[in-house]
Design a protein around this motif. Structure first.
Motif, PDB file in Angstrom:
ATOM      1  N   MET A 263      36.288  53.129  31.398  1.00 51.07           N
ATOM      2  CA  MET A 263      37.489  52.920  32.227  1.00 51.07           C
ATOM      3  C   MET A 263      37.090  52.352  33.579  1.00 51.07           C
ATOM      4  O   MET A 263      36.153  52.822  34.220  1.00 51.07           O
ATOM      5  CB  MET A 263      38.198  54.283  32.456  1.00 51.07           C
ATOM      6  CG  MET A 263      38.834  54.823  31.199  1.00 51.07           C
ATOM      7  SD  MET A 263      40.567  54.375  31.140  1.00 51.07           S
ATOM      8  CE  MET A 263      41.301  55.978  31.488  1.00 51.07           C
ATOM      9  N   SER A 264      37.845  51.339  33.989  1.00 55.63           N
ATOM     10  CA  SER A 264      37.485  50.739  35.279  1.00 55.63           C
ATOM     11  C   SER A 264      38.579  51.013  36.297  1.00 55.63           C
ATOM     12  O   SER A 264      39.759  51.092  35.957  1.00 55.63           O
ATOM     13  CB  SER A 264      37.311  49.233  35.117  1.00 55.63           C
ATOM     14  OG  SER A 264      38.517  48.695  34.636  1.00 55.63           O
ATOM     15  N   ALA A 265      38.164  51.151  37.540  1.00 57.52           N
ATOM     16  CA  ALA A 265      39.141  51.401  38.618  1.00 57.52           C
ATOM     17  C   ALA A 265      39.772  50.091  39.028  1.00 57.52           C
ATOM     18  O   ALA A 265      39.086  49.179  39.478  1.00 57.52           O
ATOM     19  CB  ALA A 265      38.443  52.031  39.818  1.00 57.52           C
ATOM     20  N   VAL A 266      41.130  49.958  38.822  1.00 56.90           N
ATOM     21  CA  VAL A 266      41.785  48.728  39.208  1.00 56.90           C
ATOM     22  C   VAL A 266      42.090  48.746  40.708  1.00 56.90           C
ATOM     23  O   VAL A 266      42.064  47.722  41.373  1.00 56.90           O
ATOM     24  CB  VAL A 266      43.031  48.472  38.335  1.00 56.90           C
ATOM     25  CG1 VAL A 266      44.081  49.553  38.526  1.00 56.90           C
ATOM     26  CG2 VAL A 266      43.621  47.101  38.637  1.00 56.90           C
TER      27      VAL A 266
ATOM     28  N   GLU B 171      40.918  50.822  44.254  1.00 53.18           N
ATOM     29  CA  GLU B 171      39.951  51.780  44.793  1.00 53.18           C
ATOM     30  C   GLU B 171      40.100  51.881  46.305  1.00 53.18           C
ATOM     31  O   GLU B 171      40.016  50.874  47.020  1.00 53.18           O
ATOM     32  CB  GLU B 171      38.533  51.296  44.449  1.00 53.18           C
ATOM     33  CG  GLU B 171      37.461  52.298  44.814  1.00 53.18           C
ATOM     34  CD  GLU B 171      36.053  51.751  44.556  1.00 53.18           C
ATOM     35  OE1 GLU B 171      35.935  50.630  44.027  1.00 53.18           O
ATOM     36  OE2 GLU B 171      35.092  52.435  44.928  1.00 53.18           O
TER      37      GLU B 171
ATOM     38  N   ASP C  78      40.431  56.535  43.232  1.00 48.14           N
ATOM     39  CA  ASP C  78      40.326  55.495  42.210  1.00 48.14           C
ATOM     40  C   ASP C  78      41.546  55.568  41.315  1.00 48.14           C
ATOM     41  O   ASP C  78      41.930  56.657  40.877  1.00 48.14           O
ATOM     42  CB  ASP C  78      39.086  55.723  41.327  1.00 48.14           C
ATOM     43  CG  ASP C  78      37.817  55.318  42.054  1.00 48.14           C
ATOM     44  OD1 ASP C  78      37.940  54.861  43.218  1.00 48.14           O
ATOM     45  OD2 ASP C  78      36.736  55.482  41.477  1.00 48.14           O
TER      46      ASP C  78
ATOM     47  N   GLU D 118      42.862  54.241  37.699  1.00 53.21           N
ATOM     48  CA  GLU D 118      42.368  53.579  36.491  1.00 53.21           C
ATOM     49  C   GLU D 118      43.399  52.582  35.974  1.00 53.21           C
ATOM     50  O   GLU D 118      44.603  52.785  36.099  1.00 53.21           O
ATOM     51  CB  GLU D 118      42.103  54.626  35.394  1.00 53.21           C
ATOM     52  CG  GLU D 118      41.156  55.739  35.784  1.00 53.21           C
ATOM     53  CD  GLU D 118      39.744  55.237  36.093  1.00 53.21           C
ATOM     54  OE1 GLU D 118      39.359  54.189  35.530  1.00 53.21           O
ATOM     55  OE2 GLU D 118      39.054  55.895  36.899  1.00 53.21           O
ATOM     56  N   GLU D 119      42.902  51.519  35.367  1.00 47.31           N
ATOM     57  CA  GLU D 119      43.774  50.495  34.831  1.00 47.31           C
ATOM     58  C   GLU D 119      44.705  51.064  33.772  1.00 47.31           C
ATOM     59  O   GLU D 119      44.281  51.824  32.904  1.00 47.31           O
ATOM     60  CB  GLU D 119      42.951  49.355  34.235  1.00 47.31           C
ATOM     61  CG  GLU D 119      43.814  48.188  33.833  1.00 47.31           C
ATOM     62  CD  GLU D 119      42.987  46.962  33.498  1.00 47.31           C
ATOM     63  OE1 GLU D 119      41.759  47.004  33.643  1.00 47.31           O
ATOM     64  OE2 GLU D 119      43.602  45.960  33.098  1.00 47.31           O
TER      65      GLU D 119
ATOM     66  N   ASN E 121      40.673  45.304  41.599  1.00 41.87           N
ATOM     67  CA  ASN E 121      39.787  44.677  40.611  1.00 41.87           C
ATOM     68  C   ASN E 121      38.425  44.348  41.233  1.00 41.87           C
ATOM     69  O   ASN E 121      37.847  43.297  40.966  1.00 41.87           O
ATOM     70  CB  ASN E 121      40.408  43.404  40.046  1.00 41.87           C
ATOM     71  CG  ASN E 121      41.660  43.718  39.246  1.00 41.87           C
ATOM     72  OD1 ASN E 121      41.716  44.736  38.538  1.00 41.87           O
ATOM     73  ND2 ASN E 121      42.662  42.870  39.387  1.00 41.87           N
ATOM     74  N   GLY E 122      37.987  45.235  42.103  1.00 39.53           N
ATOM     75  CA  GLY E 122      36.637  45.098  42.647  1.00 39.53           C
ATOM     76  C   GLY E 122      36.520  44.236  43.883  1.00 39.53           C
ATOM     77  O   GLY E 122      35.492  44.223  44.546  1.00 39.53           O
TER      78      GLY E 122
ATOM     79  N   THR F 245      49.506  48.935  35.504  1.00 38.16           N
ATOM     80  CA  THR F 245      49.181  50.086  36.331  1.00 38.16           C
ATOM     81  C   THR F 245      50.347  50.339  37.282  1.00 38.16           C
ATOM     82  O   THR F 245      50.828  49.417  37.938  1.00 38.16           O
ATOM     83  CB  THR F 245      47.914  49.800  37.162  1.00 38.16           C
ATOM     84  OG1 THR F 245      46.909  49.298  36.270  1.00 38.16           O
ATOM     85  CG2 THR F 245      47.431  51.036  37.866  1.00 38.16           C
TER      86      THR F 245
END
Lengths: 248, 517
Positions: free
Chosen positions: A1-4, A6, A27, A29-30, A65-66, A191
């Motif tokens: 799972m990636s943090a969309v 943060e 965070d 999550e997507e 998205n980072g 999200t």
């Protein structure tokens, strides 16, 4: 799972108020619906508005998205994020069609694309196409809320921010709208950050619930864990009230 | 009254139509300018509240009495339509600025935030959200301001602009009530008509639903094309009308004799040359205003009196005497202003002293000196300013050693009644006053030359004489042709018989063989 989304070491101070947010880290999550709940003035709306740049943090950074949003073009950023707020805040001078098409128009989509988006979303939020030529004041409160959601989603954003969007409608309509929002979420997988002051709504809608008090996080967890293991006295008290209501 | 009004409208429809067109032209140009500037300023203040002081300044300007604001424009932009348009525009700014500002400021913050949060740029926010929602406020301001401007334009003739004020002002100065009523009624009709039209649009814009429809009208390319075409036609028409090179600009002051003389000059020049004549009638402020108009090039020539220009333009303090001072008068005009006292018409409109034939016979009066000897038995009447003026009663009494039994302040129109009814024995007169024709009086001789000479003639810029030598010829045709009796009679026809100055002038010129039928 990636943090969309943060939040990293966010601080927010005001010159003319004691309210502050200190060392806020979060965070999202997507694909999650995160409901944010707390007493009024706890900072839940502030957190929401920092995401689309309506409020700037005093320090720290928010990543979507980072990539840090402080580097992003704020207009572009906002066009990629749906935004639905409290009350009946459709644009009074535009038809329902033009309200829904507001963002697609801003980003100069082709007429065909806009038309198909408008039809798609009016159907998704469960309204009749005959309403498209009407103006907001000709619609009921519940219908206006649905248009508000359609408008927020019309440009197919990946993130949707909602600030107490259902607070102005009666309970039956609100329950319906909550159900429909869940269905929309299942269909689109976007999200959603959803600010509310109703703990029932927060627990029902949220994949995760964020409980805030005085600008700080009390608990951030799934509804089940919040219910079973309230982390602080404040969370416990918040739940107490719902339990009493449930027993009645 | 109604019958007289109807007669006036039907016999002079051209005159009134022309005034209505001028009135609309001046008001609407001012309205359009006020909308553009006012909207711009209103938006600017709403977007950058730091500049709110502009609103205070505009508010302050609004408190200046309108007549004073018109007056302030004269030294800056001269007399005429331009000054009127500028003054009316400035006046119209406040409603526009204020309503645009409040219209934008009273929009629910949350609506603005929603639009902003969805990614509107500042420009999109203004054009797609703020202005359309503020539109009912702005429309109300436009309606208010337009009606106000049309009404206010009625006093623009005060500074030599055209429009229906010309009729009103002429009515006031020639004692013609019908003309005053006619001008006022037409202004009211214009204002009400425009108010109704704009009211219809305002009603449309009142409800949120219709703003969108209303704005959509302007998205239609055909509509925009139509508006552009109309603007081009109107602009072209105005430009065509004002072909400066072959138009002579004549001014006249605001009393009967000047209206008549203005017409005489206009009709003579039109008859004898191929030039167009633009006659600005009844310029308020008199000699000083017209003189500055001549200096600026707004006017080319006007009828004036030697004694008046000697004192009020050249600011000489000594009493002007025609024989000894005219050469110096003309020389000074040429040297200082590059203008000429081109000719004199023959008649003089000086002050005089007159008595009834009975009094003249009883005391055997011929001169002022004769009068002085018996003045302690007689009552003297004049307008109030004759008692206050430097060359008034005090100086007259001193020169001749007069000492009247009693004196009486009387309005111009009451003087002749008073002497006919025996309330006064001696009266101060203007020598060409039309009412003299109805009254039997004996004018006495100013044997010590107390009163200055006031010969009537033409002041013209030397530039105009050089540009259009044919004007000189036309003016020559008037030199020495108008006697004091002629002028009394013409004034009588206008003041007492209620005839039109243009008609009176025409008949005179034809009878004298100066112009053809």
């Amino acid at each position: 799972m990636s943090a969309v989304i943060e939040f990293k070491d966010i601080n927010k101070h005001y010159d003319d108020s004691d309210f502050s947010i200190d060392n806020f880290n979060l965070d999202v999550e997507e694909g999650d619906i995160v409901t944010i709940i707390g007493t009024s003035g706890c900072g839940k709306t502030t957190v929401l508005k920092m995401i689309n740049g309506l409020i700037e943090p005093s320090s720290g950074e928010i990543f979507i998205n980072g990539s840090p949003i402080s580097n992003a073009d704020v207009v572009e950023l906002r066009r990629g994020i749906g935004y639905a707020i409290q009350g009946t805040l459709l644009f009074p001078h535009l038809t329902i069609r033009d309200n829904i098409a507001y963002v697609p128009n801003l980003i100069n989509e082709s007429n065909e694309k806009i038309e198909s988006d408008v039809l798609k979303w009016i159907n998704i939020v469960g309204l009749d196409e005959s309403l498209l030529e009407r103006y907001p004041h000709e619609l009921s409160g519940g219908q206006q809320q649905r248009v508000g959601i359609a408008r927020a989603l019309a440009a197919s954003p990946k993130i949707l921010l909602m600030d107490e969007p259902f607070s102005a409608v009666d309970e039956i309509t609100r329950n319906q709208l909550q159900k429909e929002l869940k269905q929309i979420h299942e269909k689109t997988g976007i999200t959603i950050l959803f600010v509310t002051h109703d703990i029932g709504e927060a627990l029902y809608l949220g994949d995760k619930v964020l409980v805030m008090k005085d600008g700080a996080i009390e608990q951030y967890d799934t509804p089940r864990n919040v219910l079973r293991h309230p982390k602080t006295e404040f969370v416990d008290k918040l739940l107490e009230r719902t339990k009493i209501i449930d027993q009645k | 009254m109604l019958k007289e009004l109807w007669m006036l409208f039907s016999t002079q429809s051209d005159f009134f139509l022309n005034l209505v067109i001028q009135h609309l032209e001046i008001s609407l140009i001012a309205v359009i300018l006020a909308i553009i500037i006012g909207l711009g300023l209103g938006i600017f203040i709403a977007e950058y509240p730091r500049n709110k002081w502009i609103l205070i300044v505009v508010n302050l300007i609004y408190t200046i009495p309108s007549i004073a604001l018109f007056g302030f424009m004269i030294p800056v932009t001269g007399v005429g339509d331009t000054s009127a348009i500028i003054a009316l525009t400035i006046y119209g700014l406040l409603p526009m600025v204020r309503n645009t500002y409040t219209g934008i400021k009273t929009i629910d913050d949350k609506i603005i935030e929603a639009a902003k949060g969805m990614g509107s740029t500042d420009r999109q926010l203004l054009l797609k959200i703020k202005l359309p929602i503020a539109f009912p406020h702005i429309m109300a301001a436009i309606r208010n301001m337009t009606v106000m401007t049309i009404a206010l334009c009625g006093i623009a003739s005060f500074i030599g602009a055209g429009g229906l004020g010309v009729a009103i002002y002429r009515g006031i100065t020639t004692n013609n009530i019908t003309l005053i009523v006619a001008g006022s009624i037409l202004i009211s009709i214009l204002a009400i008509a425009i108010d109704l039209i704009l009211g219809y649009f305002e009603k449309l814009s009142d409800n949120g639903a219709n703003i969108g429809k209303f704005i959509n009208i302007f998205k239609n390319k055909k509509v925009i094309a139509a508006i552009v075409i109309i603007c081009v036609i109107v602009g072209g028409y105005i430009a065509y009308q004002e072909n400066p090179s072959n138009t002579v600009h004549i001014a006249s002051k605001s009393y009967t004799e000047e209206y008549v003389m203005g017409q005489i000059l206009k009709q003579t020049i039109e008859d004898k040359t191929n030039l167009n004549v633009d006659l600005t009638e009844g310029v308020a402020g008199g000699s000083g205003t017209i003189q500055s108009g001549l200096e600026k090039g707004d006017f080319d020539l006007y009828p004036e009196y030697t004694g008046v220009s000697w004192m009020s333009i050249l600011k000489n303090t000594g009493i002007y005497q025609e024989d000894s001072d005219f050469h110096e008068l003309n020389q000074t005009y040429n040297d200082d202003y590059n203008m000429s006292w081109y000719n004199k018409y023959g008649f003089e409109n000086s002050y005089g002293i007159a008595v009834t034939p009975e009094v003249a016979e009883k005391y055997d009066l011929k001169t002022y000196s004769d009068l002085a000897a018996v003045s302690n038995q007689l009552t003297f009447g004049a307008e109030s300013d004759f008692f206050a003026r430097e060359d008034g009663l005090d100086a007259l009494s001193k020169t001749y050693g007069m000492n009247f039994k009693d004196t009486m302040d009387l309005d111009v129109s009451l003087k002749y009644d008073a002497i006919n009814q025996g309330q006064i024995d001696v009266v101060e007169i203007y020598e060409t006053d039309g009412r003299l024709e109805d009254t039997e009086l004996v004018e006495l001789e100013d044997d010590k030359h107390f009163f200055p000479s006031y010969y009537a003639g033409t002041i013209i810029t030397n530039q105009e004489l050089a540009d259009h030598p044919e004007i000189a010829k036309a003016l020559d045709a008037l030199t020495g042709k108008i006697t004091t009796e002629d002028m009394v009679h013409m004034n009588y026809l206008v003041d007492v018989k209620g005839e039109e100055p243009s008609e009176v002038a025409h008949n005179f010129l034809v009878n004298k063989g100066i112009i053809g039928e």
